[in-house]
Structure formats: C-alpha cells, structure tokens
Motif scaffolding. Structure first.
Motif, PDB file in Angstrom:
ATOM      1  N   GLN A 139       0.841  -1.189   0.000  1.00 51.71           N
ATOM      2  CA  GLN A 139       0.000   0.000   0.000  1.00 51.71           C
ATOM      3  C   GLN A 139       0.881   1.246   0.000  1.00 51.71           C
ATOM      4  OE1 GLN A 139      -3.431   0.970   2.936  1.00 51.71           O
ATOM      5  NE2 GLN A 139      -1.637   2.006   3.741  1.00 51.71           N
ATOM      6  N   ALA A 141       0.544   5.484   0.421  1.00 47.19           N
ATOM      7  CA  ALA A 141      -0.316   6.611   0.799  1.00 47.19           C
ATOM      8  C   ALA A 141       0.380   7.918   0.443  1.00 47.19           C
ATOM      9  CB  ALA A 141      -0.628   6.558   2.291  1.00 47.19           C
ATOM     10  N   LEU A 163      -4.737   6.925  -1.648  1.00 44.08           N
ATOM     11  CA  LEU A 163      -4.051   5.659  -1.414  1.00 44.08           C
ATOM     12  C   LEU A 163      -4.026   4.835  -2.681  1.00 44.08           C
ATOM     13  CD1 LEU A 163      -5.637   4.442   1.966  1.00 44.08           C
ATOM     14  CD2 LEU A 163      -3.528   5.719   1.665  1.00 44.08           C
ATOM     15  N   LEU A 182      -4.230   6.059   9.069  1.00 39.69           N
ATOM     16  CA  LEU A 182      -3.548   4.797   8.795  1.00 39.69           C
ATOM     17  C   LEU A 182      -3.297   4.063  10.104  1.00 39.69           C
ATOM     18  CD1 LEU A 182      -0.848   6.183   6.323  1.00 39.69           C
ATOM     19  CD2 LEU A 182      -3.133   5.334   5.772  1.00 39.69           C
TER      20      LEU A 182
END
Length: 305
Positions: A139, A141, A163, A182
């Motif tokens: 992931q 961000a 994201l 987060l």
C-alpha cells in the motif's frame, strides 16, 4: 574571533565530550558568546545509539544542536533517515530535515520535502509530497500534510491525500478522501469525507470507508457504487476482495439500477442487495428483505417507442 584547526578529532568541551565526532577537518570557534565547532568532510557524530554522517556540520555547544549539510544519514535502532539538510537537537533527540527526506522503519518507507522528527515521542510530522509505503501490505499513501507515530505504526494524512493498493499485472486500487487515518499495526486504514475509490471499471463514492488490507474487506457509509450504466446505493454497505479482485458488493436499505447483457433495464429495492462478481464483472444480483423490483424489457421499450 579565535579559530583552531584540527586534522581529525577532539575538542575540550562538555557537549563534544558527550558527543564524539570525526571529520577530515575541524575548526573550533568562539563567536557571539557561542562555542561552535565546524566539521568538514566525512563527518561522523555519535550520541548514544544514534549515528549521524554527512559532509559538513556546524555543532553549536551553546545551543545544543548541530546543523547538517549534504548527504545526511541518521541511523538508530528504529531505522534510518536521509536528507539534504537538517538541524538536530541533542537533548530532545529531535530534528528538522529538508530536501529529499526519506525515513526507513521496518517495512515502511516515508518520503517528504520536509520532516520534523521527535526521537523521544517517536513521532514524525511531514509536509509536501508525502509518500508512505507499506511494503508488507503493498500500500502507498500520498498527501501534502501528515503525522505518524513510529512505534504505534499509525498516522494521518490530509490535503488531497489518496491511497494506492498495488496489484500484480493490474492497475492499482485507488482511493481518495479528505483525510486518511492509517492503522498499519492492524493492517487497516480509514478514509473520511468525500470518498472516491476506483477498482477496475467500478467507482465507489461514500462518506467514510474502513478497509482491512489482510482480510481485503471494506465497510462503507452512504455508498454509491457505479459500473458503466449500473448503480447501487444504500445507507451503508460492505465489499470483499479475493486476491485483490472484487468478490461482492453489498448495501443495506438499498436501491439498484442495472442493465443486463440482453439490454433489459432493472430497478430493485430491498433491505439488503448483494452483487456478486466473477473476474471483476457482475454475475448475480440478490435482493433480500421486502424486495421490490421493476423490469423493463428491451422488446417493450421498442414497442412503446
């Protein structure tokens, strides 16, 4: 002003005695009632478990800080930080870093134009061109303003954040919001206000989103799900992915408006509406709880016309 030149180490003062350093050249200066040590070339400064390296430094014993320049690397048991410029305070173990800043911690990488680091509270505050990579969950961000607690592995991003959830051989899942929280320690994130998400040809709009990166399950408030001319909306909803491909969307107190391959138009309502997918395409619609529907066949529409 008095200037002393050293070829390598040492200066007889309290801060420097507690903070060993090495450099190719050292100048000890007394100016404006401040004791300053200038370090040039292959600078190494140590404080307990923290090691700082750079090409040039200005160590101010009076103020208890050091100004660092060029090819900065700060390492400690928590990770390492790189930057072009920095000011580091020894007592508070904090610093302001600017210019291509990057922080590496476990399986996370933080980059930003500027970063304030609090070594005692283990908090970083970031500004402009922020990028937080969670390598474990694949992931990334992004944002323009944010903070992160290093030990607790949680933080927030604001100012046009979004994201990306990376997928092999596919475009990433992209989610935008006004703010993201987060919670990487629990493999979760939360998005607040004006959510827009894109999964292949599907676009999601909602007020808030909660998503678990391990379970690949998300929960939505006031969702609107669109795919071409098809639309699904409800008071709340959820969705599930399998290996990052959509399995189903589900809404509660919902309405559905969709077209079949035969070009028939369907309008449905119910306490719960589920759309099941196969290879990212809608396969089945299930309406439960006082279901209502209206089917507009292609032939009837043509006859009416």
């Amino acid at each position: 002003m008095t200037v002393l030149y050293f070829s390598s180490l040492l200066a007889p003062c309290c801060l420097i005695a507690l903070t060993p350093f090495r450099a190719d050249r050292v100048e000890i200066v007394r100016e404006n009632n401040e004791s300053i040590v200038y370090l040039f070339g292959n600078v190494i400064i140590e404080q307990e478990s923290t090691i700082i390296t750079c090409l040039e430094a200005e160590l101010n014993e009076t103020r208890g800080n050091v100004i660092l320049k060029d090819s900065i690397l700060i390492t400690n048991p928590d990770g390492r930080i790189r930057a072009n410029n920095a000011t580091y305070y020894f007592e508070s173990k904090s610093g302001l870093l600017t210019g291509d800043v990057s922080l590496y911690h476990k399986e996370q990488i933080f980059t930003a134009d500027s970063l304030n680091y609090d070594g005692l509270k283990k908090i970083v505050r970031m500004r402009h061109n922020i990028k937080i990579e969670d390598l474990q969950n694949k992931q990334i961000a992004y944002g323009e303003d944010g903070w992160y607690e290093i030990d607790n592995e949680r933080g927030a991003l604001t100012q046009s954040p979004y994201l990306e959830i990376l997928r092999e051989d596919k475009s990433p899942i992209v989610i935008k919001a006004r703010e993201f929280f987060l919670l990487n320690s629990e493999n979760k994130f939360f998005g607040y206000d004006s959510i827009e998400g894109i999964i292949d040809s599907i676009t999601i709009f909602c007020d808030t989103i909660e998503y678990n990166l391990k379970n690949e399950q998300g929960f939505l408030k006031r969702p609107v799900v669109k795919e071409k001319n098809n639309e699904l909306r409800g008071d709340s909803g959820e969705f599930l992915l399998k290996d990052k491909d959509i399995e189903y969307f589900k809404v509660y107190n919902g309405k559905g408006d969709y077209w079949t391959q035969e070009n028939s138009h369907n309008l449905v309502e119910g306490s719960m509406i589920t759309i099941q997918f196969e290879q990212s395409r809608a396969k089945r619609v299930i309406v439960e709880g006082n279901p209502k529907g209206l089917l507009k066949l292609k032939e009837k529409q043509n006859a009416k016309d």
